[in-house]
Design a protein around this motif. Structure first.
Motif, PDB file in Angstrom:
ATOM      1  N   PRO A 108      -1.584  12.449  21.580  1.00 31.06           N
ATOM      2  CA  PRO A 108      -1.092  11.166  21.262  1.00 31.06           C
ATOM      3  C   PRO A 108       0.054  10.444  21.208  1.00 31.06           C
ATOM      4  O   PRO A 108       0.696  10.547  21.210  1.00 31.06           O
ATOM      5  N   PRO A 119       2.211   6.318  21.129  1.00 35.63           N
ATOM      6  CA  PRO A 119       2.957   5.542  20.156  1.00 35.63           C
ATOM      7  C   PRO A 119       1.783   4.945  19.350  1.00 35.63           C
ATOM      8  O   PRO A 119       2.361   4.083  18.889  1.00 35.63           O
ATOM      9  N   THR A 120       0.766   4.351  20.510  1.00 33.55           N
ATOM     10  CA  THR A 120       0.710   3.051  20.511  1.00 33.55           C
ATOM     11  C   THR A 120      -1.313   3.473  20.608  1.00 33.55           C
ATOM     12  O   THR A 120      -1.862   2.445  19.768  1.00 33.55           O
ATOM     13  N   PHE A 121      -1.612   4.273  20.022  1.00 31.59           N
ATOM     14  CA  PHE A 121      -2.967   4.984  19.459  1.00 31.59           C
ATOM     15  C   PHE A 121      -2.862   4.454  17.789  1.00 31.59           C
ATOM     16  O   PHE A 121      -2.048   3.842  16.736  1.00 31.59           O
ATOM     17  N   ASN A 122      -4.319   4.053  17.664  1.00 29.29           N
ATOM     18  CA  ASN A 122      -4.598   3.292  15.779  1.00 29.29           C
ATOM     19  C   ASN A 122      -5.194   4.591  15.215  1.00 29.29           C
ATOM     20  O   ASN A 122      -5.380   5.668  16.179  1.00 29.29           O
ATOM     21  N   GLN A 130      -8.149   6.558  16.551  1.00 26.57           N
ATOM     22  CA  GLN A 130      -7.172   7.310  17.791  1.00 26.57           C
ATOM     23  C   GLN A 130      -7.113   8.867  17.657  1.00 26.57           C
ATOM     24  O   GLN A 130      -6.622  10.271  17.845  1.00 26.57           O
ATOM     25  N   LEU A 131      -6.107   8.462  16.510  1.00 23.15           N
ATOM     26  CA  LEU A 131      -5.106   9.479  15.796  1.00 23.15           C
ATOM     27  C   LEU A 131      -5.936  10.761  15.308  1.00 23.15           C
ATOM     28  O   LEU A 131      -5.798  11.969  14.961  1.00 23.15           O
ATOM     29  N   SER A 175       3.285  13.825  10.553  1.00 19.79           N
ATOM     30  CA  SER A 175       3.040  12.459  11.396  1.00 19.79           C
ATOM     31  C   SER A 175       4.813  12.099  10.520  1.00 19.79           C
ATOM     32  O   SER A 175       6.078  11.906  11.448  1.00 19.79           O
ATOM     33  N   SER A 221       1.701   3.708  16.400  1.00 22.02           N
ATOM     34  CA  SER A 221       0.714   4.217  15.637  1.00 22.02           C
ATOM     35  C   SER A 221       2.007   4.943  14.499  1.00 22.02           C
ATOM     36  O   SER A 221       0.769   5.598  13.165  1.00 22.02           O
ATOM     37  N   ASP A 222       2.833   5.112  13.905  1.00 15.77           N
ATOM     38  CA  ASP A 222       3.006   5.215  12.401  1.00 15.77           C
ATOM     39  C   ASP A 222       2.715   4.488  11.676  1.00 15.77           C
ATOM     40  O   ASP A 222       2.056   4.223  10.527  1.00 15.77           O
ATOM     41  N   SER A 278       0.628   1.806  11.922  1.00 14.04           N
ATOM     42  CA  SER A 278      -1.295   2.019  11.316  1.00 14.04           C
ATOM     43  C   SER A 278      -1.759   2.989   9.957  1.00 14.04           C
ATOM     44  O   SER A 278      -2.421   2.378   9.566  1.00 14.04           O
TER      45      SER A 278
END
Length: 325
Positions: A165, A167-170, A173-174, A192, A271-272, A274
């Motif tokens: 995964p 760090p740009t995932f929403n 996606q996560l 996380s 990602s965090d 989000s």
């Protein structure tokens, strides 16, 4: 979670099928008392090695925890992340997301001591799992009984690290990434929290700082003061490859401050942040921010679950963790 490196989301059907195949392998039975008779000093040896290394290098706890995540997310918890590349094969540790992994020498040291105490008994995969628990505990986090009995895998491919995964995932996606490994939304948010330890280079979050979208120069979900500080830390052009930011202002202590930062928009990774912006995860972030003991219980439970991902029966016990037996 210890930090994930940036990458593009490229999951072709064949890749998805590969993941399903990997994580539906037959699972070995794990047991907290697996080495009680064959190597009763195993946990003490690993713990002392990790503690001594952390005294001399304060980066060790975050690096070991991240190593465990990155190992288990590719082919399951089989120590494939420890294998060195060969002329015939580029291994996981040389895949783009893993270039910044470190502290492999700590695992090597612990394994060498275990080989002297009880040769050919303790797998490298179990060493990583034990070390991950130990660095959390020594940083002030929860203790859990590590289930043991993993075997070491024989395959390690850099190309498969694309499935980590990013760090740009929403959140969608996560959720999919964690679900592919049998982990729930609660597990995802709890794990996380490993980002309470650790540091990230600018490359993992600088897309949030400039030209974020056609409407916003800076990611609107980011606290403006934090964004300004990070722009100073990560200028353009940036000649310092080591420049970056701690993911938590109490980065040497395992606590719930990571979640408190998300509540006020101070998450470093997109990602965090989000996790607090999505209704499916916002309430869990809030619960962990308000109750550290709850976070500790859920993190420990999810670490046990993560440690059981993709465990194999037909592996080996490597003598040296960097090479196939």
């Amino acid at each position: 979670m210890a930090t994930f490196a940036p990458m593009k989301l490229i999951i072709f059907p064949i890749t998805f099928l590969l993941l399903i195949t990997i994580f539906q392998q037959s699972k070995a039975a794990l047991d907290a008392h697996y080495y009680d008779q064959t190597c009763p000093q195993a946990e003490k040896i690993v713990s002392e090695t990790v503690r001594n290394a952390s005294i001399y290098d304060p980066k060790v706890p975050a690096r070991i925890l991240r190593m465990f995540f990155h190992d288990c997310f590719i082919r399951g918890c089989d120590a494939s992340v420890l294998l060195d590349s060969t002329p015939q094969n580029q291994a996981e540790k040389d895949g783009p997301p893993n270039i910044s992994l470190g502290a492999f020498y700590v695992i090597d040291d612990a394994k060498a001591k275990l080989e002297k105490a009880c040769p050919h008994i303790v797998s490298c995969a179990d060493v990583i799992a034990l070390a991950a628990r130990d660095v959390v505990v020594m940083s002030g986090g929860p203790y859990w009984n590590v289930l043991k009995g993993r075997k070491d895998g024989r395959v390690s491919k850099a190309s498969e690290t694309i499935n980590l995964p990013a760090p740009t995932f929403n959140v969608t996606q996560l959720i999919q990434s964690f679900s592919n490994r049998g982990l729930s939304i609660k597990d995802m948010v709890a794990l996380s929290g490993g980002h309470t330890l650790g540091f990230s280079h600018c490359s993992s979050f600088e897309s949030r700082l400039r030209s974020f979208s056609s409407l916003h120069d800076i990611d609107p979900s980011m606290n403006l003061e934090l964004a300004r500080n990070l722009r100073n830390t990560c200028p353009k052009p940036n000649l310092d490859r080591n420049a970056g930011q701690f993911l938590d202002s109490t980065s040497s202590t395992f606590d719930n401050y990571y979640y408190k930062q998300l509540v006020v928009g101070r998450g470093v990774f997109g990602s965090d942040q989000s996790l607090f912006g999505d209704y499916r995860t916002r309430w869990i972030v809030g619960a962990f921010a308000n109750d550290e003991r709850l976070f500790f219980r859920e993190f420990a439970s999810s670490m046990v679950k993560l440690g059981s991902v993709g465990v194999i029966e037909n592996g080996e016990v490597r003598v040296k963790c960097r090479v196939v037996k």
